[in-house]
Design a protein around this motif. Structure first.
Motif, short mmCIF file in Angstrom:
data_model
loop_
_atom_site.label_atom_id
_atom_site.label_comp_id
_atom_site.label_asym_id
_atom_site.label_seq_id
_atom_site.Cartn_x
_atom_site.Cartn_y
_atom_site.Cartn_z
N SER A 44 1.04 -0.90 -11.13
CA SER A 44 1.91 0.19 -10.15
C SER A 44 0.81 1.43 -10.56
O SER A 44 -0.29 1.55 -11.46
CB SER A 44 2.99 1.07 -11.55
N PRO A 45 -0.07 1.43 -9.30
CA PRO A 45 -1.25 3.13 -9.04
C PRO A 45 -0.33 3.79 -10.16
O PRO A 45 -0.03 4.24 -10.54
CB PRO A 45 -1.08 3.08 -8.06
N SER A 46 -1.69 4.74 -10.52
CA SER A 46 -1.82 6.24 -11.33
C SER A 46 -1.31 6.49 -9.74
O SER A 46 -1.05 6.85 -9.27
CB SER A 46 -3.25 6.54 -11.92
N ILE A 47 -1.37 8.08 -10.55
CA ILE A 47 -0.82 9.27 -9.65
C ILE A 47 -1.35 9.69 -8.34
O ILE A 47 -0.80 9.69 -7.61
CB ILE A 47 -0.04 9.98 -10.67
N VAL A 48 -2.46 9.48 -9.45
CA VAL A 48 -3.90 10.48 -7.72
C VAL A 48 -3.60 8.69 -7.00
O VAL A 48 -4.31 9.54 -5.88
CB VAL A 48 -4.92 10.06 -8.94
N VAL A 49 -3.97 7.44 -7.42
CA VAL A 49 -3.87 6.49 -6.52
C VAL A 49 -2.33 6.59 -5.25
O VAL A 49 -2.64 6.28 -4.09
CB VAL A 49 -4.34 5.36 -6.85
N ALA A 50 -1.08 6.79 -6.15
CA ALA A 50 -0.33 6.71 -5.39
C ALA A 50 -0.15 8.02 -3.84
O ALA A 50 0.41 8.11 -3.39
CB ALA A 50 0.55 7.03 -6.79
N TYR A 51 -0.74 8.91 -4.76
CA TYR A 51 -0.92 9.99 -3.78
C TYR A 51 -1.81 10.08 -2.42
O TYR A 51 -1.54 10.35 -1.18
CB TYR A 51 -1.30 11.94 -4.69
N ALA A 52 -2.98 9.38 -3.10
CA ALA A 52 -4.18 9.21 -1.93
C ALA A 52 -2.95 8.27 -1.35
O ALA A 52 -3.77 8.63 0.63
CB ALA A 52 -5.15 8.27 -2.68
N ILE A 53 -2.66 7.50 -1.67
CA ILE A 53 -2.14 6.87 -0.53
C ILE A 53 -0.65 7.10 0.64
O ILE A 53 -0.36 7.19 1.55
CB ILE A 53 -1.32 5.48 -1.68
N SER A 54 -0.28 7.80 -0.46
CA SER A 54 0.84 8.32 0.64
C SER A 54 0.25 9.43 1.68
O SER A 54 0.48 9.63 2.93
CB SER A 54 2.16 9.76 -0.79
N ILE A 55 -0.96 10.44 1.42
CA ILE A 55 -1.43 10.95 1.78
C ILE A 55 -2.38 10.37 3.92
O ILE A 55 -2.32 10.54 4.66
CB ILE A 55 -2.89 11.48 1.26
N ALA A 56 -2.62 9.28 3.78
CA ALA A 56 -3.14 8.23 4.53
C ALA A 56 -1.89 7.31 4.99
O ALA A 56 -2.35 7.43 6.93
CB ALA A 56 -3.43 6.71 3.61
N PHE A 57 -0.95 7.57 4.38
CA PHE A 57 0.50 7.53 5.68
C PHE A 57 0.72 9.21 6.34
O PHE A 57 1.56 8.65 6.99
CB PHE A 57 1.50 6.19 4.77
N GLU A 58 0.51 9.50 5.85
CA GLU A 58 1.43 10.48 6.37
C GLU A 58 2.62 10.55 5.52
O GLU A 58 3.27 11.84 6.15
CB GLU A 58 0.92 11.38 7.39
N LYS A 59 2.61 10.62 4.32
CA LYS A 59 4.29 10.51 3.93
C LYS A 59 4.23 11.16 2.80
O LYS A 59 3.59 11.45 1.68
CB LYS A 59 4.17 8.68 3.88
N ASP A 60 5.44 11.88 2.28
CA ASP A 60 5.71 12.03 1.13
C ASP A 60 5.42 11.20 0.20
O ASP A 60 6.11 9.88 0.49
CB ASP A 60 7.35 12.56 0.96
N ILE A 61 5.31 11.32 -1.09
CA ILE A 61 5.34 10.29 -1.82
C ILE A 61 6.31 9.13 -2.73
O ILE A 61 6.20 8.19 -2.77
CB ILE A 61 4.26 10.69 -3.55
N LYS A 62 7.45 10.55 -1.78
CA LYS A 62 8.14 10.08 -2.75
C LYS A 62 9.45 9.15 -1.98
O LYS A 62 10.01 8.12 -2.17
CB LYS A 62 9.89 10.92 -3.09
N GLU A 63 8.44 8.97 -0.65
CA GLU A 63 9.10 7.51 0.75
C GLU A 63 8.15 6.79 0.26
O GLU A 63 8.79 5.15 0.60
CB GLU A 63 8.47 8.49 2.15
N VAL A 64 7.04 6.65 -0.44
CA VAL A 64 6.41 5.46 -0.69
C VAL A 64 6.18 4.62 -2.19
O VAL A 64 6.40 3.42 -1.66
CB VAL A 64 4.75 5.86 0.15
N PHE A 65 6.39 5.70 -3.23
CA PHE A 65 6.32 5.22 -4.48
C PHE A 65 8.27 5.80 -4.95
O PHE A 65 8.74 6.98 -4.50
CB PHE A 65 6.00 5.18 -4.99
#
Length: 73
Positions: A44-65
């Protein structure tokens, strides 16, 4: 209270965007193995990594995690 289980749609969004694990890792500034572990639900990634992945997808973090509300009680 049980420890919440974090689920993710990383592989789904990565495949929809025709992105390799390495390409996602490069965009999120992590190692490819981190992406592998997240997709396999071994990490389970840190909030920073989860946020970076969400940005890479151009999605809201809640859509990805997300957390299954039933797993928290």
């Amino acid at each position: 209270m049980k420890k919440p289980i974090v689920y993710n749609n990383v592989k789904k969004f990565r495949l929809l965007m025709n992105m390799t694990q390495q390409e996602l890792a490069d965009k999120a500034l992590v190692h490819r193995q981190t992406i592998v572990s997240i997709e396999n639900k071994n990490y389970s990634p840190s909030i920073v990594v989860a946020y970076a992945i969400s940005i890479a997808f151009e999605k809201d973090i809640k859509e990805v995690f997300y957390i299954d509300e039933g797993s928290v009680t």
